[in-house]
Structure formats: C-alpha cells, structure tokens
Design a protein around this motif. Sequence first.
Motif, PDB file in Angstrom:
ATOM      1  N   GLN A  64       1.316  -0.958  -0.021  1.00  0.00           N
ATOM      2  CA  GLN A  64      -0.040   0.271  -0.209  1.00  0.00           C
ATOM      3  C   GLN A  64       1.152   1.572   0.070  1.00  0.00           C
ATOM      4  N   ALA A  65       1.905   1.245   1.210  1.00  0.00           N
ATOM      5  CA  ALA A  65       2.661   2.094   0.695  1.00  0.00           C
ATOM      6  C   ALA A  65       3.525   2.510  -0.590  1.00  0.00           C
ATOM      7  N   SER A  67       2.240   1.650  -3.543  1.00  0.00           N
ATOM      8  CA  SER A  67       1.467   2.208  -4.221  1.00  0.00           C
ATOM      9  C   SER A  67       1.209   3.105  -3.437  1.00  0.00           C
ATOM     10  N   GLN A  68       1.336   4.105  -2.858  1.00  0.00           N
ATOM     11  CA  GLN A  68       0.787   5.370  -2.970  1.00  0.00           C
ATOM     12  C   GLN A  68       1.864   6.530  -3.300  1.00  0.00           C
ATOM     13  N   THR A  69       3.476   5.639  -3.123  1.00  0.00           N
ATOM     14  CA  THR A  69       4.360   6.036  -3.667  1.00  0.00           C
ATOM     15  C   THR A  69       4.063   6.567  -4.794  1.00  0.00           C
ATOM     16  N   SER A  71       2.020   6.386  -6.998  1.00  0.00           N
ATOM     17  CA  SER A  71       0.695   7.316  -7.605  1.00  0.00           C
ATOM     18  C   SER A  71       0.796   8.678  -7.246  1.00  0.00           C
ATOM     19  N   THR A  72       1.654   9.468  -6.835  1.00  0.00           N
ATOM     20  CA  THR A  72       2.649  10.817  -6.403  1.00  0.00           C
ATOM     21  C   THR A  72       2.894  11.356  -7.302  1.00  0.00           C
TER      22      THR A  72
END
Length: 72
Positions: A64-65, A67-69, A71-72
Amino acid sequence: MENKYTYIEAFQELKQIVAAIESGHSNVDDLAAQIKRAAELIQVCKAKLTASEKEVEQLIMQLQASSQTEST
C-alpha cells in the motif's frame, strides 16, 4: 516447547491424536499424555498462524505504501 515443527507437521500430528482419541483406541493411561501433547501442538499451530498473519499484514502495508508513493 521448542517451535521446531512446521505448521503442517504439527497439524498432522494433532489430527492423528484427535483421531486416536475419537476412535476409542487410546487407553486411559495414555489419554492425559495425548491431551498434553495436543495442547502443545495447538500452541505451535497458533504461533505459526499468528506469525504468518503479522507477516502478511506487513507485506500489505508495504504494498500500500509503495502504491501510494508511485501514484504521487
């Protein structure tokens, strides 16, 4: 009790003990020892499942971490 068993090994032995008790082939003299051994094996299985659950949770958090980095 040393946790030297795999989950499968502990679970298989536990199933054998339960089957012996259920079949009535266990004599009364051995019953207490079988129940004690079953309790030990349950603890091994529980510890293995808990450890696996924690590992999976950590992997999910990492994914999750990640994929969040991305997508930014």
